[in-house]
Design an enzyme around this catalytic site. Sequence first.
Site, PDB file in Angstrom:
ATOM      1  N   ASP A 226       0.882  -1.169   0.000  1.00 23.93           N
ATOM      2  CA  ASP A 226       0.000   0.000   0.000  1.00 23.93           C
ATOM      3  C   ASP A 226       0.917   1.215   0.000  1.00 23.93           C
ATOM      4  O   ASP A 226       1.505   1.557   1.018  1.00 23.93           O
ATOM      5  CB  ASP A 226      -0.886  -0.036   1.258  1.00 23.93           C
TER       6      ASP A 226
ATOM      7  N   LYS B 238       3.311  11.093  -3.483  1.00 27.46           N
ATOM      8  CA  LYS B 238       2.279  10.439  -4.293  1.00 27.46           C
ATOM      9  C   LYS B 238       1.457  11.460  -5.075  1.00 27.46           C
ATOM     10  O   LYS B 238       0.986  11.183  -6.177  1.00 27.46           O
ATOM     11  CB  LYS B 238       1.369   9.632  -3.371  1.00 27.46           C
TER      12      LYS B 238
ATOM     13  N   GLU C 208      -7.088   0.707  -4.818  1.00 23.30           N
ATOM     14  CA  GLU C 208      -7.149   0.649  -3.354  1.00 23.30           C
ATOM     15  C   GLU C 208      -8.514   0.174  -2.839  1.00 23.30           C
ATOM     16  O   GLU C 208      -8.567  -0.707  -1.975  1.00 23.30           O
ATOM     17  CB  GLU C 208      -6.779   2.014  -2.753  1.00 23.30           C
TER      18      GLU C 208
ATOM     19  N   ASP D  33     -12.871   5.812   2.565  1.00 19.25           N
ATOM     20  CA  ASP D  33     -11.448   5.847   2.932  1.00 19.25           C
ATOM     21  C   ASP D  33     -11.083   7.243   3.424  1.00 19.25           C
ATOM     22  O   ASP D  33     -10.903   8.164   2.631  1.00 19.25           O
ATOM     23  CB  ASP D  33     -10.615   5.450   1.701  1.00 19.25           C
TER      24      ASP D  33
END
Lengths: 107, 627
Positions: free
Chosen positions: B25, B86, B185, B207
């Site tokens: 992850d 990211k 994800e 999330d």
Amino acid sequence: MAITLTEPAAERVKGFLKNRGKGIGLRLGVKTMGCSGMGYVIEFVDEINPDDEVFENNGVKVIVDKKSLVYIDGTEVDFAREGLNEGFKFNNPKEKDQCGCGESFTV
Amino acid sequence: MALLQISEPGQTTAPHQHRLAVGIDLGTTNSLVATVRSGDAQTLPDEQGHHLLPSVVRYAETGIEVGEAAVEHAVIDPSNTIVSVKRLMGRAAGDLKSLAESSPYLFSTSESAVPKIHTRSGDVSAVEVSAEILKTLKARAVATLGDDLVGAVITVPAYFDDAQRQATKDAARLAGLNVLRLLNEPTAAAVAYGLDTGQEGIIAIYDLGGGTFDISILRLKQGVFEVLATGGDSALGGDDFDHTIAEWILEQSGSKKVPSASLVRLLKREARSAKEQLAHVDEVNIKVETGDFFWQGSLSRSQMRTLIEPLIKKTIMACRRSLRDADVTTEDVLEVVMVGGSTRTLAVREMVGDFFQREPLVSIDPDKVVAVGAALQADVLAGNKPDDEMLLLDVIPLSLGIETMGGLAEKIIYRNTPIPVAKAQDFTTYKDGQTAMAVHVVQGERELVDDCRSLARFDLRGFPSHVAGAVRIRVTYQVDADGLLTVSAREENSGIEASVDVKPSYGLTDSEIETMLRDSMDHASDDMHSRMLREQQVEAERVVEALDAALKKDGDELLSDEERNNIAQARVQLLEAKAGDDAESIKAAIKTLESACADYVARRMNSNIRNAMQGHSINEYAGKDQE
């Protein structure tokens, strides 16, 4: 003689079986494979075969087929941690020699 | 003695043949690595027992630091410490203008399209920074598993575009990791809860991390997860909860002074700790003491809820929008999966539960659930499970085919086939003496190549010359887990091969795919008619060509003038029919020509056999049989 599981090993196995959601115990055995002749088998068990011996240890059923028992009778299986790695360890009194990595052995 | 793991019944691998694969992850704030051991997916800790690796990389004078060590220096060495890399993945220099203004990094004005961050170790790209994080996780996995890694499944947000996905793969390659596949994800989270083997229907993945919020609406159908809609807020997360609580403390203290940066940091830390404790207790005592600032008091769960409710409401609004985008209602949602550390906050769980009118799934650690799902998928892809347990996670959106004679599209892999997949089909030559074949790869549902999308062309050349139909060419279409198509052609006798790689989804938007699908429905009967016509035309051509070749060889010898005339007449009729657009009349004309030729064909065959047997005795053939 018999096959034994140490308590930490038994606890781990119980945990894994619970997570897996099915299975009646732990199969131990040997297979002819690897560089030194034989390797250990450690698997979940869903079915007991007619030629299996069943040992009960700290609340866990240890299942060994009769052919394998000859090679591993008297073995104690422990759960060990080495550095970051963890897993099951066979302390087999019949073991004479191992390959360099320790994944296979001879009796 | 090596440490062993428990295998599934009958699945024990030989020593040195363990196939270790991990799930990673790769998060904005934190990254994790997980693997399946003894049938159980678990995240792997470092030597200090920390599972989470902060996604922070520092280019220090002494070398590269990743994780906690880098975090500690973020404050004193901000321009060489890269956080949240990211957000920069797969972005072009132009996209970064707005980001650059608010970030402490010095972006190099290089001529390349890839933006680079200037550090004391030189200019680095986002891919290189990510690779450092992946290298650290890889080292952890290798140290833990004590064996070679077959590969890794790396998760990416569902909204990542092709460039961002490619950048993630490049980073993995740079880190020396074999990417088994990239996994969305939310899909990973659903897999972690085993929803892929559960009831078909709609699943919502909520999330809420430290700094970002994502909501994904997935549909599970025949074991495949389809992303129906995504939404969220890239600047909303648990950090905002902390900020709100810190402000509340400041307000309670009655302090009028503008707080110093260090006081703000301290207040946020206290706020965070209070928030975390309130997940377990009803009320916490808070004491903040530094320099000339002092405050002591308590915060109850319901007080905190009042404070952060407006923030949670923003996430609920995003959920509502995504449901609308996906064209479903809360009643359609079967399960709600909670991901991200901030979903530990009870108020979040309650409000999400109220909105979806069902108890959200929280039993797996929300920080680890994505990595766990990725590890389960990696285990399957590495081949540690029997084939029938193979997870199906993606399908081919449009059929992949090949052009055959007459401009027809012959489908090799049908749409909605789960990937990875490989299909082979044998083709042969159309003409005598043909030594090359053009392979034209097309995509689409239509019957004619002209109506499909052309993906690639290549030639297979130089195979031995034979009569038409005697050469066997095997064309293999292989689509890997990431949707990359490899087409290879191989002539079976000579072993001559040629191949090409294509990315079928490249440049196609969902709406274009939909248009292509709708066209194939609208034109279904036209297409069928065109296909039949083309097929008959090709067949007619083949028949005429074979006839002409035969007549040239022994027509004068075996046929009377009258017979020859009849055949010629049928041949002309066939050519006329072929020029028209009625498949049935071509078919009839072929039949007529064939029956006109029937005697001729029989005579040819006899004469061929006679020629072949001339000078040999029957006994020789009989003898052969007895051997």
